[in-house]
Design an enzyme around this catalytic site. Sequence first.
Site, mmCIF file in Angstrom:
data_model
loop_
_atom_site.group_PDB
_atom_site.id
_atom_site.type_symbol
_atom_site.label_atom_id
_atom_site.label_comp_id
_atom_site.label_asym_id
_atom_site.label_seq_id
_atom_site.Cartn_x
_atom_site.Cartn_y
_atom_site.Cartn_z
ATOM 1 C CB SER A 46 -0.951 0.016 1.201
ATOM 2 O OG SER A 46 -0.222 -0.103 2.405
ATOM 3 C CG HIS A 325 -0.802 4.013 4.394
ATOM 4 N ND1 HIS A 325 -1.269 3.387 5.525
ATOM 5 C CD2 HIS A 325 -0.465 3.020 3.527
ATOM 6 C CE1 HIS A 325 -1.221 2.066 5.349
ATOM 7 N NE2 HIS A 325 -0.733 1.829 4.141
#
Length: 414
Positions: A46, A325
């Site tokens: 990811s 993230h």
Amino acid sequence: MLRRSLLALSVAAVACGAVVLGTSGSAGAAPPASTKGKTYVALGDSYAAGYQLPPPSVATGQPVVGCDQTTGDYPHILAAQLGLKLTDVTCSGATTVDFTNSQDVTGTPDPAPQLDVFKKIQPDLVTITIGGNDLGFTSIAGACAATPPGDSTSRVIGNGKLGAGLLQYATCRDYFSAPTSANGGKADNPYDKLPSVIAKVKAAVAAVQKAAPKAKVAVIAYPAIAPDAKNTPKGGCYTSLKQNADPTSMINPFPSALPFTDTDIPYLQVLQQRLDAGIGQAAQQLGASYADIYPSSLSHSACQPESTRWVEPLTPDDGGLNVLHPNLRGTTAMADALNPVVRQLFAPVAAPTTSSATTEPTTGTSATSGGASAAPLAATGSRTPVGATVLLGTLLLAAGASLLLVGRRARRQH
């Protein structure tokens, strides 16, 4: 590196904020002739897929919808910078196993093994970001997320699983250091797992090289989630969901929360530093190139203000759901780190200066961006930075201003 099924965020807590797309110094320049038109396959998890980035990024639906890949990921940015023909098979939640096996994703058909696509294309270039999910940062972040001091609901989640091993520890460092018999054998010390994870990454890179021997291979690891001591604010990084609560906000009532204690910030920092260093070492031992994003990212961790950070905290404030993230600045920074490495890989070989001079071809060299090569894993034994790959544990954002954060009792240490 987060599977959506592991994310328990309320829709009511979708983060808001101004979207600032980082710009590369070479973004407006014409692609160099040496890279323009080269075929490029991106592999990874990811952090490579641009997980849940906000607009102007949009979902690509590739390789399947469940991979949560977006157009703001670093492969798309790098391809635009260098005029590359991109095939992006990055998928959120991927581990090294998913290079050779079909990945189990939620709600959609499973994608083909990433190497299967790679083999068919036989590209000129491949980039790789993998290893964080092998280490298990979903479980780690879940155990480290802490409630405020004095919160009667404070508890630790055994290996990130709600209701498992609900024993109380002051820090997740204490939790992971405790004998396994004290917590039902659930707390696998992540430091003990590092050697096997690095070995898996090395094997994955070697498999890529074997699958397409002529492809140029560039590896990039993870930008820092936690800062080093130099970049840690005087008051520490700990911010609970309740601390910045804004009950009047219907979009993001809990902005910029980073509920990791002053003890656990360096614990996590060292862990990621060792992970990144080990990945870099493995790549270079195989003759692959390595773009070292970690040193430059330490001043842009999730502990920094929204205007400067490259990685979002537990509750993003950039308009996306990219929990722990990269944001758009972060993915751009990753592309910028790879840019000179890829240019060097395809740079024309200089001709001899005189007819009598001979030039030996260079083989097996490995480039490192930023001039900093990855230190051997054994050389990173001191408790210095870490920035790990991600993730949160089971979190419930209740409607309104109330929240139960399932973590262990936080004890602020100054």
